[in-house]
Design an enzyme around this catalytic site. Structure first.
Site, PDB file in Angstrom:
ATOM      1  N   HIS A  37     -43.443   1.511  13.627  1.00 27.43           N
ATOM      2  CA  HIS A  37     -41.929   1.533  13.384  1.00 27.43           C
ATOM      3  C   HIS A  37     -41.419   2.940  13.035  1.00 27.43           C
ATOM      4  O   HIS A  37     -40.537   3.307  13.532  1.00 27.43           O
ATOM      5  CB  HIS A  37     -41.528   0.257  12.179  1.00 27.43           C
ATOM      6  CG  HIS A  37     -40.199   0.458  11.697  1.00 27.43           C
ATOM      7  ND1 HIS A  37     -38.930   0.049  12.602  1.00 27.43           N
ATOM      8  CD2 HIS A  37     -39.794   0.854  10.336  1.00 27.43           C
ATOM      9  CE1 HIS A  37     -37.964   0.346  11.687  1.00 27.43           C
ATOM     10  NE2 HIS A  37     -38.320   0.781  10.461  1.00 27.43           N
ATOM     11  N   HIS A  63     -39.562   7.099   6.027  1.00 22.51           N
ATOM     12  CA  HIS A  63     -38.234   6.459   5.413  1.00 22.51           C
ATOM     13  C   HIS A  63     -38.586   5.197   4.892  1.00 22.51           C
ATOM     14  O   HIS A  63     -37.628   4.836   3.954  1.00 22.51           O
ATOM     15  CB  HIS A  63     -37.338   6.302   6.550  1.00 22.51           C
ATOM     16  CG  HIS A  63     -37.415   5.106   7.583  1.00 22.51           C
ATOM     17  ND1 HIS A  63     -38.163   5.225   8.570  1.00 22.51           N
ATOM     18  CD2 HIS A  63     -37.159   4.083   7.537  1.00 22.51           C
ATOM     19  CE1 HIS A  63     -38.296   4.067   9.262  1.00 22.51           C
ATOM     20  NE2 HIS A  63     -37.473   3.070   8.661  1.00 22.51           N
ATOM     21  N   ASP A  64     -39.835   4.422   5.095  1.00 13.78           N
ATOM     22  CA  ASP A  64     -40.041   3.227   4.418  1.00 13.78           C
ATOM     23  C   ASP A  64     -41.114   3.405   3.268  1.00 13.78           C
ATOM     24  O   ASP A  64     -41.515   2.334   2.748  1.00 13.78           O
ATOM     25  CB  ASP A  64     -40.458   2.264   5.566  1.00 13.78           C
ATOM     26  CG  ASP A  64     -39.144   1.528   5.977  1.00 13.78           C
ATOM     27  OD1 ASP A  64     -37.986   1.402   5.424  1.00 13.78           O
ATOM     28  OD2 ASP A  64     -39.197   1.194   7.189  1.00 13.78           O
ATOM     29  N   GLU A  67     -39.655   2.566  -0.317  1.00 19.43           N
ATOM     30  CA  GLU A  67     -39.353   1.037  -0.380  1.00 19.43           C
ATOM     31  C   GLU A  67     -40.038   0.165  -0.345  1.00 19.43           C
ATOM     32  O   GLU A  67     -40.249  -0.797  -1.015  1.00 19.43           O
ATOM     33  CB  GLU A  67     -38.298   1.090   0.763  1.00 19.43           C
ATOM     34  CG  GLU A  67     -37.361  -0.165   0.290  1.00 19.43           C
ATOM     35  CD  GLU A  67     -35.937  -0.348   1.263  1.00 19.43           C
ATOM     36  OE1 GLU A  67     -35.206   0.814   1.277  1.00 19.43           O
ATOM     37  OE2 GLU A  67     -36.023  -1.092   2.212  1.00 19.43           O
ATOM     38  N   ASP A  68     -41.309   0.408   0.649  1.00 18.41           N
ATOM     39  CA  ASP A  68     -42.332  -0.690   0.942  1.00 18.41           C
ATOM     40  C   ASP A  68     -43.627  -0.472   0.659  1.00 18.41           C
ATOM     41  O   ASP A  68     -44.678  -1.038   0.742  1.00 18.41           O
ATOM     42  CB  ASP A  68     -42.222  -0.874   2.716  1.00 18.41           C
ATOM     43  CG  ASP A  68     -40.826  -1.500   2.788  1.00 18.41           C
ATOM     44  OD1 ASP A  68     -40.249  -2.080   2.130  1.00 18.41           O
ATOM     45  OD2 ASP A  68     -40.597  -1.300   3.942  1.00 18.41           O
ATOM     46  N   ASP A 124     -33.059   3.536  12.417  1.00 20.83           N
ATOM     47  CA  ASP A 124     -33.875   2.369  12.123  1.00 20.83           C
ATOM     48  C   ASP A 124     -33.164   1.091  12.323  1.00 20.83           C
ATOM     49  O   ASP A 124     -33.733   0.199  12.637  1.00 20.83           O
ATOM     50  CB  ASP A 124     -33.621   2.716  10.259  1.00 20.83           C
ATOM     51  CG  ASP A 124     -34.534   1.662   9.443  1.00 20.83           C
ATOM     52  OD1 ASP A 124     -35.671   1.386  10.012  1.00 20.83           O
ATOM     53  OD2 ASP A 124     -34.107   1.545   8.404  1.00 20.83           O
TER      54      ASP A 124
HETATM   55  P1  NDP Z   1     -35.590  -8.946   5.237  1.00 16.31           P
HETATM   56  O1  NDP Z   1     -34.993  -7.888   4.598  1.00 16.31           O
HETATM   57  O2  NDP Z   1     -36.538 -10.148   4.406  1.00 16.31           O
HETATM   58  O3  NDP Z   1     -36.376  -8.451   6.480  1.00 16.31           O
HETATM   59  C1  NDP Z   1     -35.532  -7.772   7.479  1.00 16.31           C
HETATM   60  C2  NDP Z   1     -36.309  -6.456   7.307  1.00 16.31           C
HETATM   61  O4  NDP Z   1     -37.575  -6.462   7.449  1.00 16.31           O
HETATM   62  C3  NDP Z   1     -35.824  -5.224   8.455  1.00 16.31           C
HETATM   63  O5  NDP Z   1     -34.628  -4.768   8.033  1.00 16.31           O
HETATM   64  C4  NDP Z   1     -36.797  -4.443   8.497  1.00 16.31           C
HETATM   65  O6  NDP Z   1     -36.716  -3.492   7.454  1.00 16.31           O
HETATM   66  C5  NDP Z   1     -38.148  -5.323   8.273  1.00 16.31           C
HETATM   67  N1  NDP Z   1     -38.884  -5.917   9.455  1.00 16.31           N
HETATM   68  C6  NDP Z   1     -40.308  -6.150   9.595  1.00 16.31           C
HETATM   69  N2  NDP Z   1     -40.456  -6.486  10.852  1.00 16.31           N
HETATM   70  C7  NDP Z   1     -39.385  -6.842  11.469  1.00 16.31           C
HETATM   71  C8  NDP Z   1     -39.177  -7.371  12.711  1.00 16.31           C
HETATM   72  N3  NDP Z   1     -40.095  -7.885  13.600  1.00 16.31           N
HETATM   73  N4  NDP Z   1     -37.841  -7.693  13.140  1.00 16.31           N
HETATM   74  C9  NDP Z   1     -36.718  -7.272  12.184  1.00 16.31           C
HETATM   75  N5  NDP Z   1     -37.188  -6.558  10.996  1.00 16.31           N
HETATM   76  C10 NDP Z   1     -38.315  -6.682  10.607  1.00 16.31           C
HETATM   77  O7  NDP Z   1     -34.297 -10.132   5.938  1.00 16.31           O
HETATM   78  P2  NDP Z   1     -32.953 -10.289   5.490  1.00 16.31           P
HETATM   79  O8  NDP Z   1     -32.367  -8.871   5.365  1.00 16.31           O
HETATM   80  O9  NDP Z   1     -32.361 -11.066   6.535  1.00 16.31           O
HETATM   81  O10 NDP Z   1     -33.106 -10.990   4.206  1.00 16.31           O
HETATM   82  C11 NDP Z   1     -32.543 -10.835   2.991  1.00 16.31           C
HETATM   83  C12 NDP Z   1     -32.618 -11.731   2.079  1.00 16.31           C
HETATM   84  O11 NDP Z   1     -32.036 -13.008   2.392  1.00 16.31           O
HETATM   85  C13 NDP Z   1     -34.038 -12.061   1.802  1.00 16.31           C
HETATM   86  O12 NDP Z   1     -34.447 -11.832   0.349  1.00 16.31           O
HETATM   87  C14 NDP Z   1     -34.245 -13.500   2.407  1.00 16.31           C
HETATM   88  O13 NDP Z   1     -35.219 -14.233   1.654  1.00 16.31           O
HETATM   89  C15 NDP Z   1     -33.005 -14.222   2.239  1.00 16.31           C
HETATM   90  N6  NDP Z   1     -32.743 -15.206   3.252  1.00 16.31           N
HETATM   91  C16 NDP Z   1     -32.021 -14.891   4.087  1.00 16.31           C
HETATM   92  C17 NDP Z   1     -31.571 -16.126   4.992  1.00 16.31           C
HETATM   93  C18 NDP Z   1     -30.569 -15.972   6.033  1.00 16.31           C
HETATM   94  O14 NDP Z   1     -30.310 -16.757   6.762  1.00 16.31           O
HETATM   95  N7  NDP Z   1     -29.975 -14.650   6.340  1.00 16.31           N
HETATM   96  C19 NDP Z   1     -32.297 -17.064   4.916  1.00 16.31           C
HETATM   97  C20 NDP Z   1     -33.414 -17.277   3.749  1.00 16.31           C
HETATM   98  C21 NDP Z   1     -33.634 -16.404   2.976  1.00 16.31           C
HETATM   99  P3  NDP Z   1     -37.623  -1.930   7.495  1.00 16.31           P
HETATM  100  O15 NDP Z   1     -37.193  -1.146   8.750  1.00 16.31           O
HETATM  101  O16 NDP Z   1     -36.807  -1.448   6.339  1.00 16.31           O
HETATM  102  O17 NDP Z   1     -38.960  -2.263   7.424  1.00 16.31           O
HETATM  103 ZN    ZN Z   2     -37.544   1.023   8.690  1.00  8.75          ZN
END
Ligand code: NDP
Ligand code: ZN
Length: 162
Positions: A37, A63-64, A67-68, A124
Site C-alpha cells: 500500500h 505515511h502509515d 499511525e499503524d 492514499d
Molecule cells: P477503518 O478505519 O476501520 O478501515 C479503513 C482503513 O483501513 C482504510 O482507510 C485504510 O487505511 C485501511 N485498509 C486496509 N486494508 C484496506 C482495504 N482492503 N480496503 C480499504 N481500506 C483498507 O474503517 P472505517 O473508517 O469505515 O471505520 C471507522 C470506525 O467505524 C471503525 O472504528 C469501525 O469499527 C466503525 N464501524 C463503522 C461501520 C460503518 O458502517 N461505517 C460499521 C461498524 C463499525 P490506511 O491507508 O490508513 O491503512
Molecule cells: Zn494509507
C-alpha cells in the site's frame, strides 16, 4: 530531476517501512502484505501526480508508520529529517481521539494541509477507494463500503486543486 542521494534515501524509506509493517496485512480477503500500500501511494505520486520532491515521496512511503506501527516521530526525524517528519505527522490521525472524531477531523483539516501532505492524502484515498472496490475488507457490509466511500468523498472535496 533529483540528486545522487535520492535513490539511496528512497531505498532507505522502503526498507524502513517494510520492516515497520512486516507483521501487518491489509484488510482484504487475501490479506495482502501491508507494504504494497505505501509503495502504491508513493508510485502513484510519481507516475500520476508528477511529484518529483524526494521528501514527499519518502513521506508517502512512511505515511502509515506512525499511525499503524510502533514507530516514533524521533525515529523518523533521526533517519529522514524534520521535513519528512512534518509531512508524515500531517497525514497521521491523533489516535488518542475516538474514531468518529478522527474521521470528522480528516474532513475539516484536509483544506488546511500543506501541498505535499494534500498530495499524499489524495494518493492514499485513491488507493483505499480502489481497494474498497477491487479487494474490500473481508467483513464489510455493502452499507459500510458505501459509508466509507461517502466519507472519502468529503475528505477529497477538501483536497480539490491538489
Ligand atoms: P477503518 O478505519 O476501520 O478501515 C479503513 C482503513 O483501513 C482504510 O482507510 C485504510 O487505511 C485501511 N485498509 C486496509 N486494508 C484496506 C482495504 N482492503 N480496503 C480499504 N481500506 C483498507 O474503517 P472505517 O473508517 O469505515 O471505520 C471507522 C470506525 O467505524 C471503525 O472504528 C469501525 O469499527 C466503525 N464501524 C463503522 C461501520 C460503518 O458502517 N461505517 C460499521 C461498524 C463499525 P490506511 O491507508 O490508513 O491503512
Ligand atoms: Zn494509507
Amino acid at each position: 530531476m533529483f540528486d545522487e542521494a535520492t535513490p539511496g534515501v528512497l531505498l532507505q524509506a522502503v526498507q524502513f517501512a517494510a520492516h515497520k509493517h512486516q507483521d501487518q496485512r491489509r484488510k482484504d480477503q487475501q490479506a495482502t502484505p501491508y507494504i504494497n500500500h505505501p509503495i502504491d501511494v508513493a508510485a502513484t505520486l510519481w507516475q500520476v501526480g508528477g511529484v518529483r520532491e524526494t521528501a514527499i515521496l519518502v513521506a508517502a512511503l512512511l505515511h502509515d508508520t506512525l499511525e499503524d506501527t510502533a514507530t516514533t516521530p524521533e525515529e523518523i526525524r533521526a533517519a529522514f529529517g524534520a521535513t519528512v517528519l512534518e509531512l508524515v505527522l500531517e497525514v497521521t490521525d491523533d489516535k488518542s481521539l475516538p474514531k468518529a472524531v478522527r474521521k470528522q477531523l480528516q474532513v475539516a483539516h484536509a483544506p488546511q494541509k500543506s501541498p505535499g501532505a494534500r498530495a499524499i492524502k489524495l494518493a492514499d484515498k485513491i488507493h483505499n477507494v480502489h481497494d474498497v472496490g477491487a479487494s474490500p475488507p473481508a467483513d464489510w457490509s455493502p452499507q459500510r463500503l458505501r459509508d466509507y466511500l461517502d466519507w472519502t468523498e468529503q475528505v477529497v472535496a477538501g483536497l480539490r486543486g491538489t
